[in-house]
Design an enzyme around this catalytic site. Structure first.
Site, PDB file in Angstrom:
ATOM      1  N   HIS A  43     -10.912  -2.412   0.697  1.00 55.64           N
ATOM      2  CA  HIS A  43     -11.166  -1.020   0.269  1.00 55.64           C
ATOM      3  C   HIS A  43     -12.055  -0.930  -0.969  1.00 55.64           C
ATOM      4  CE1 HIS A  43      -9.246   3.265   0.592  1.00 55.64           C
ATOM      5  NE2 HIS A  43     -10.505   3.216   0.970  1.00 55.64           N
ATOM      6  N   ASP A  59       0.848  -1.185   0.000  1.00 52.99           N
ATOM      7  CA  ASP A  59       0.000   0.000   0.000  1.00 52.99           C
ATOM      8  C   ASP A  59       0.891   1.245   0.000  1.00 52.99           C
ATOM      9  OD1 ASP A  59      -2.188   1.651   0.174  1.00 52.99           O
ATOM     10  OD2 ASP A  59      -3.057   0.671   1.909  1.00 52.99           O
ATOM     11  N   ASP A  60       0.851   2.025  -1.072  1.00 49.34           N
ATOM     12  CA  ASP A  60       1.617   3.279  -1.174  1.00 49.34           C
ATOM     13  C   ASP A  60       3.128   3.057  -1.156  1.00 49.34           C
ATOM     14  OD1 ASP A  60      -0.896   4.319  -1.033  1.00 49.34           O
ATOM     15  OD2 ASP A  60      -0.594   5.472   0.794  1.00 49.34           O
ATOM     16  N   ASP A  93      -0.247  -0.694  -4.908  1.00 43.49           N
ATOM     17  CA  ASP A  93      -1.449  -0.187  -5.565  1.00 43.49           C
ATOM     18  C   ASP A  93      -1.212   1.142  -6.262  1.00 43.49           C
ATOM     19  OD1 ASP A  93      -1.127   1.203  -3.201  1.00 43.49           O
ATOM     20  OD2 ASP A  93      -3.185   0.949  -2.502  1.00 43.49           O
ATOM     21  N   CYS A 138      -5.791   4.343  -4.178  1.00 43.74           N
ATOM     22  CA  CYS A 138      -5.975   2.921  -3.912  1.00 43.74           C
ATOM     23  C   CYS A 138      -7.318   2.329  -4.307  1.00 43.74           C
ATOM     24  CB  CYS A 138      -5.681   2.620  -2.438  1.00 43.74           C
ATOM     25  SG  CYS A 138      -6.346   3.827  -1.288  1.00 43.74           S
TER      26      CYS A 138
END
Length: 577
Positions: free
Chosen positions: A136, A35-36, A344, A75
């Site tokens: 998410h 993530d990121d 992502d 995301c």
């Protein structure tokens, strides 16, 4: 000489062939998404100050994709495209407004069940399917517990994870808050909104435009709305949104972040051991919580490098990848498993903690980052994969590929035909990965900011140039390549004429070339843009404001409202430090 087909030896030979063919094992699939994570954060992509030996191992034993691109630099839309192989606008998972991602568990928008995910493809082909970690993509739609957008409704037989994302508000530092980062004067703005509302209602009453009863109703209603917003977003945001599910059972509220990565790793190891024993083919997807803030790790990973809590979290993330690789090795499943690791979107350049420490990633030579629209720093992912039957160790792919390519690639691996009605934007990567092809299957790629296209990428069938036509650029702060917290799609700068880059010679997008010297290239790209727009069929926007808002009637609660508190009994006491 002829062979008697009734000869016992011939029958035995045919029988052995049939048994051998029927006993052929279907390949397994593991998909891991950080993530990121910035492309410059990982060792095999050039980082020398943070140790990522397990991610690097995948690149060494398989392939490294240097131009692997996300369909969005945020995301929620990125993961929707990853799951479906389609641009997020096709599923209604692209929005132009400020909030281009889901911010509340009790919101009604999410990935429609009319979409086909790669988990559904695999499940139809006889695979066991599981998702650990971040989702998410929404939860419920019309009523609490309808689970219209839940992973179990999207092809994942087993889910252990969280429906939203990791947030700054979920940590132990009470000074950390996503909304305070975006709106630093939030409390003042709430008070101001109340004063303005009160004055307006009073003016209406004093001019006899409304009666006393209606005036009271308006004041009470307006005050209730403002209090509800403040209560849900500031006071109880962590309690209402930091949720951990096992399938459809809410097992922890709020989540304990310091043990989360270890729990997902343990669940992954347990899942692989089960598949070793039952010998069922599987698709396992892991959405790691790192590197999204709040950054919280086990004490064993604290102060491992010079990059503070961000570096600690990255080394814990790499450890988690290593746990999965180790379980594969012990189960003798590695040689028959397609394993893929990516992020992502790019690193969040603007992310800081309450003390000003950098908590966002590094995107290397590439311009921009998370939420910056179409610049490569936000959409070029650090991606590695391994598949021993088809991919030679040490393979490097410099051609444009996409997160959306995972969907058709899985369809190829598991030998499942795609439905003709599906408009799949991804391309099968196996010809490129196996060396059968040397040029990307993508002629054109379209880079979105919300529901608006900000750039077009073109890979001609000959030559080495990869062209990028930038229609709109982020509206950065003066003298910086950053925004306040997240760049706005609406406030992007329109480039007239569009900026043309040769990404092969100028990957940092710092030296645009004169488009008038390449009129045929620009013309082809603009024509492809129009053709792509014509292929978009309007659908319900899942990320419009009414569907993004917090809805009290959709709020899950563990225990009695409003306390809403519980902890996962399965891992209770296992990770005490």
């Amino acid at each position: 000489m002829t062979t008697n087909i009734l000869d016992p030896r011939s029958l035995i030979l045919v029988l052995l062939i049939i048994i051998q063919c029927s006993d052929a094992k279907k390949p397994n699939i593991i998909l891991m998404m950080a993530d990121d994570l910035g492309i410059g954060d990982v060792g095999c992509f050039g980082n020398t100050t943070i140790k990522t030996p397990n991610i690097d191992r995948l690149a060494r034993e398989g392939a490294k994709l240097t131009q692997h691109l996300s369909a969005s630099s945020l995301c929620t839309p990125s993961r929707a495209a990853f799951l479906t192989g389609r641009y997020p606008i096709r599923s209604g998972m692209a929005a132009r407004g400020f909030a281009r991602v889901t911010l509340f568990v009790a919101a009604s928008g999410g990935l429609p069940t009319s979409e086909t995910t790669f988990a559904e493809l695999a499940k139809t082909a006889g695979y066991k399917t599981a998702l650990l970690g971040k989702w998410h993509q929404g939860l419920s739609q019309d009523s609490l517990g309808d689970y219209e957008h839940h992973p179990n409704s999207q092809g994942f037989e087993y889910f252990y994870g969280y429906p939203l994302t990791n947030m700054k508000d979920f940590g132990k530092d009470t000074r950390e808050s996503l909304f305070r980062s975006i709106f630093p004067y939030w409390n003042f703005q709430i008070v101001t909104a109340f004063v303005i509302m009160f004055i307006c209602c009073t003016c209406l009453y004093s001019t006899r435009m409304v009666g006393l009863a209606l005036y009271i109703i308006l004041v009470i209603f307006g005050s209730s709305v403002l209090f509800t917003v403040h209560y849900a977003i500031i006071i109880r945001y962590r309690d209402f949104n930091s949720l951990l599910f096992r399938n459809k059972e809410l097992v922890e509220q709020p989540m304990e972040l310091s043990t989360l990565t270890r729990r997902f790793a343990a669940e992954g190891v347990e899942y692989l051991e089960k598949r070793r024993n039952d010998k069922e083919p599987f698709l396992l997807t892991i959405g790691w919580p790192h590197m999204h803030t709040y950054l919280d790790t086990a004490k064993a990973f604290v102060n491992r490098n010079k990059h503070g809590r961000y570096g600690d979290a990255l080394e814990e993330l790499d450890w988690g990848v290593g746990e999965i690789l180790g379980a594969l090795d012990r189960s003798n499943l590695a040689d028959n498993t397609f394993i893929y690791f990516t992020s992502d979107n790019g690193g969040h350049l603007e992310e800081r903690n309450a003390d000003g420490e950098v908590h966002g990633g590094y995107n290397g030579i590439y311009k921009g980052g998370k939420a910056h629209g179409a610049v490569d720093g936000g959409i070029r992912m650090p991606t590695v994969l391994r598949y021993p039957p088809a991919v030679r160790p040490g393979t490097v792919i410099d051609e444009p590929t996409s997160l959306m390519d995972v969907f058709p690639t899985i369809a190829n691996i598991i030998q499942t035909k795609l439905q003709p009605k599906l408009h799949i934007d991804g391309q099968d990567m196996m010809p490129l990965l196996s060396g059968k092809e040397t040029v990307s299957s993508h002629d054109f790629m379209f880079h979105y900011c919300g529901d608006d296209i900000h750039a077009i990428r073109y890979r001609p069938r000959t030559g080495s140039s990869i062209w990028k036509l930038v229609l709109k650029s982020p509206n950065y702060l003066p003298g910086k390549q950053m925004c306040q917290f997240a760049c706005s799609c609406q406030e992007a700068i329109v480039n007239d004429p569009p900026l043309l880059h040769d990404m092969t010679s100028d990957p940092s997008e710092s030296r645009p070339v004169d488009g008038t010297r390449h009129p045929e290239v620009v013309s082809l790209m603009l024509k492809a843009l129009e053709d792509h727009k014509d292929s978009i069929i309007p659908v319900i926007n899942q990320l419009d404001m009414p569907r993004l808002l917090w809805k009290p009637w959709l709020q899950p609660c563990c225990g009695s409202f409003p306390s809403c508190s519980c902890s996962d009994e399965k891992f209770e006491g296992q990770f005490v430090e």
